[in-house]
Design an enzyme around this catalytic site. Sequence first.
Site, PDB file in Angstrom:
ATOM      1  N   GLY A  58       0.800  -1.224   0.000  1.00  0.00           N
ATOM      2  CA  GLY A  58       0.000   0.000   0.000  1.00  0.00           C
ATOM      3  C   GLY A  58       0.825   1.262   0.000  1.00  0.00           C
ATOM      4  O   GLY A  58       0.277   2.367  -0.018  1.00  0.00           O
ATOM      5  N   HIS A 221      -0.380   5.152   7.118  1.00  0.00           N
ATOM      6  CA  HIS A 221      -1.311   4.024   7.177  1.00  0.00           C
ATOM      7  C   HIS A 221      -2.746   4.498   7.351  1.00  0.00           C
ATOM      8  O   HIS A 221      -3.600   3.739   7.788  1.00  0.00           O
ATOM      9  CB  HIS A 221      -0.939   3.088   8.336  1.00  0.00           C
ATOM     10  CG  HIS A 221       0.457   2.562   8.241  1.00  0.00           C
ATOM     11  ND1 HIS A 221       1.504   3.138   8.922  1.00  0.00           N
ATOM     12  CD2 HIS A 221       0.967   1.536   7.515  1.00  0.00           C
ATOM     13  CE1 HIS A 221       2.613   2.478   8.629  1.00  0.00           C
ATOM     14  NE2 HIS A 221       2.318   1.505   7.782  1.00  0.00           N
ATOM     15  N   ASP A 401     -18.142  21.589 -20.000  1.00  0.00           N
ATOM     16  CA  ASP A 401     -17.395  22.431 -19.077  1.00  0.00           C
ATOM     17  C   ASP A 401     -18.045  23.780 -18.789  1.00  0.00           C
ATOM     18  O   ASP A 401     -17.798  24.374 -17.757  1.00  0.00           O
ATOM     19  CB  ASP A 401     -15.959  22.643 -19.572  1.00  0.00           C
ATOM     20  CG  ASP A 401     -15.911  23.200 -20.985  1.00  0.00           C
ATOM     21  OD1 ASP A 401     -16.973  23.397 -21.587  1.00  0.00           O
ATOM     22  OD2 ASP A 401     -14.798  23.428 -21.480  1.00  0.00           O
ATOM     23  N   GLY A 402     -18.865  24.284 -19.675  1.00  0.00           N
ATOM     24  CA  GLY A 402     -19.621  25.501 -19.400  1.00  0.00           C
ATOM     25  C   GLY A 402     -18.793  26.746 -19.203  1.00  0.00           C
ATOM     26  O   GLY A 402     -19.152  27.624 -18.411  1.00  0.00           O
ATOM     27  N   MET A 495     -17.709  27.288 -34.031  1.00  0.00           N
ATOM     28  CA  MET A 495     -17.662  28.707 -34.356  1.00  0.00           C
ATOM     29  C   MET A 495     -17.397  28.929 -35.841  1.00  0.00           C
ATOM     30  O   MET A 495     -17.763  29.970 -36.404  1.00  0.00           O
ATOM     31  CB  MET A 495     -16.574  29.401 -33.520  1.00  0.00           C
ATOM     32  CG  MET A 495     -15.170  28.874 -33.784  1.00  0.00           C
ATOM     33  SD  MET A 495     -13.910  29.506 -32.643  1.00  0.00           S
ATOM     34  CE  MET A 495     -13.829  31.208 -33.110  1.00  0.00           C
ATOM     35  N   PRO A 557     -22.179  27.647 -28.611  1.00  0.00           N
ATOM     36  CA  PRO A 557     -21.818  28.952 -28.021  1.00  0.00           C
ATOM     37  C   PRO A 557     -20.711  29.671 -28.786  1.00  0.00           C
ATOM     38  O   PRO A 557     -20.707  30.901 -28.872  1.00  0.00           O
ATOM     39  CB  PRO A 557     -21.372  28.584 -26.602  1.00  0.00           C
ATOM     40  CG  PRO A 557     -21.003  27.130 -26.674  1.00  0.00           C
ATOM     41  CD  PRO A 557     -21.927  26.530 -27.686  1.00  0.00           C
TER      42      PRO A 557
END
EC number: 2.7.1.28
Length: 578
Positions: A58, A221, A401-402, A495, A557
């Site tokens: 780990g 840990h 993503d806006g 575009m 857009p």
Amino acid sequence: MTSKKLLNSVAGCADDALAGLVACDPNLQLLQGHRVALRSDLDSLKGRVALLSGGGSGHEPAHAGFIGKGMLTGVIAGAVFTSPAVGSILAAIRAVAQAGTVGTLLIVKNYTGDRLNFGLAREQAQAEGIPVEMVVIGDDSAFTVLKKAGRRGLCGTVLIHKVAGALAEAGVGLEEITKRVSAVAKAMGTLGVSLSSCSVPGSRPTFELSADELELGLGIHGEAGVRRIKMAAADEIVALMLDHMTNPSNASHVPVQSGSSVVLMVNNLGGLSFLEVGIIADAAVRSLEGRGVKIARALVGIFMSALEMPGISLTLLLVDEPLLKLIDAETSASAWPNVAKVPVTGRKRSRAAPTEPLEAPESTAAGGLASKQMALVLERVCAALLGLEEHLNALDRAAGDGDCGTTHSRAARAIQGWLKEGPPPASPAQLLSKLSLLLLEKMGGSSGALYGLFLTAAAQPLKAKTDLPAWSAAMDAGLEAMQKYGKAAPGDRTMLDSLWAAGQELQAWKSPGADLFQILTKAVKSAEAAAEATKDMEAGAGRASYISSARLDQPDPGAVAAAAILRAILEVLQSQGV
């Protein structure tokens, strides 16, 4: 609820992980019947000291990633966060002894289970006549008052692997290696901080943190740290860590002060992004150098993790030139980074930007009027884009993503700032070239690159002439560049659709006696119609092409923004009666 992990089984995950590492590295071998990995050239170590380490799984790449010439001879792995079995440790000791080594050094992190199991294996091996020594590493600088158990073993243990490995490779004896690495371990400290815990396979996270908290001084840990602190900027967190690690009133501090020379390790505990690690590394270097500390070497990466813990640990090791030579010594260990063998502090970290080509001088009288008209056009375009920010962002959210409105607003504010510095060039070619550089630098994203391409290409035909045919040619050149590098075509819902529609109308400017406003008005209307039509198109390029067309029921857009820019240009020119 247990966390999701990519495993075959919880019970077999440690075996599978070690087997995967060995399967991909011809320099390693597994010891049959044990969770032990050894150098595949073990027989070449006759007459030298063997180095064994290990602990719970780990913590990858520790410890097996540090097996190799110039570092460890082998490792013994336990289950996740569990000390390895005594029998496996003893088997590893016997294996290296029977290969002809002249002694074995066990490098053990200071945890009770590791001390007990490695210690018992050592006693049994010594009873069999095998020379074995053990060093217990405790480099934790979290505790201000030392507890009976002592300092925990953390990422600094990897530096001990490196120093011991270099000594063993040079033929130094067991007793001398033990003595020297024990001294090095006392000049070292490590401190960790985490955004949240980790979770052992099949279990829940070991502790919970609220959204505005960090855990300071935690182990490897998943155990909680010494205290919780509030979220802050990376610079502040790093400064707090270094203050804690080097404070003389802290019983576990590392005695670093102004003038000290150190090796810095910035260790990703497993779950931080490379971006965050880079920010932390930069903050650590600046903070240390601001204290007058000389950074001799800096190691940045994942060295000793705690599964998927989103945190970082900083290790400081005081060094002199002889110790640096051991750190710099060659190793074939796969997880040891390719560290430059020169100091970090004192190095020039930047070079002067290239000089820009000289521009043709501006004309004076006519240029002043043209420059004012250019400024008015740009101001109207900026106002239009700023007013559309939220609308464009809302349209862009369908593609994921806006941020289309935010990106265009960033461009608008950059242009506004540039206009405040002075009048824009009156030369159309120079203006478009300047705007291209500005947008490439400030706008960002694919939009910035596309506008930059368009403007750079469009500027070229305007260097010789600025009549209507030249402006039509400029539009053609810009569109060609966008298609060449952006890979979009008309109808791909980008575009380009708006600009292409306008460009087709502007072909009429190439005819003798063409009317500026009549044709430009038709071009703007065509661009707006094309933008609206994108809502019925299936995306063929850009991020939206990865989204189901059923979700794309609004106009693109980017196309809307391009049409708005053309509309703003038309309105200013009409108001000026150009």
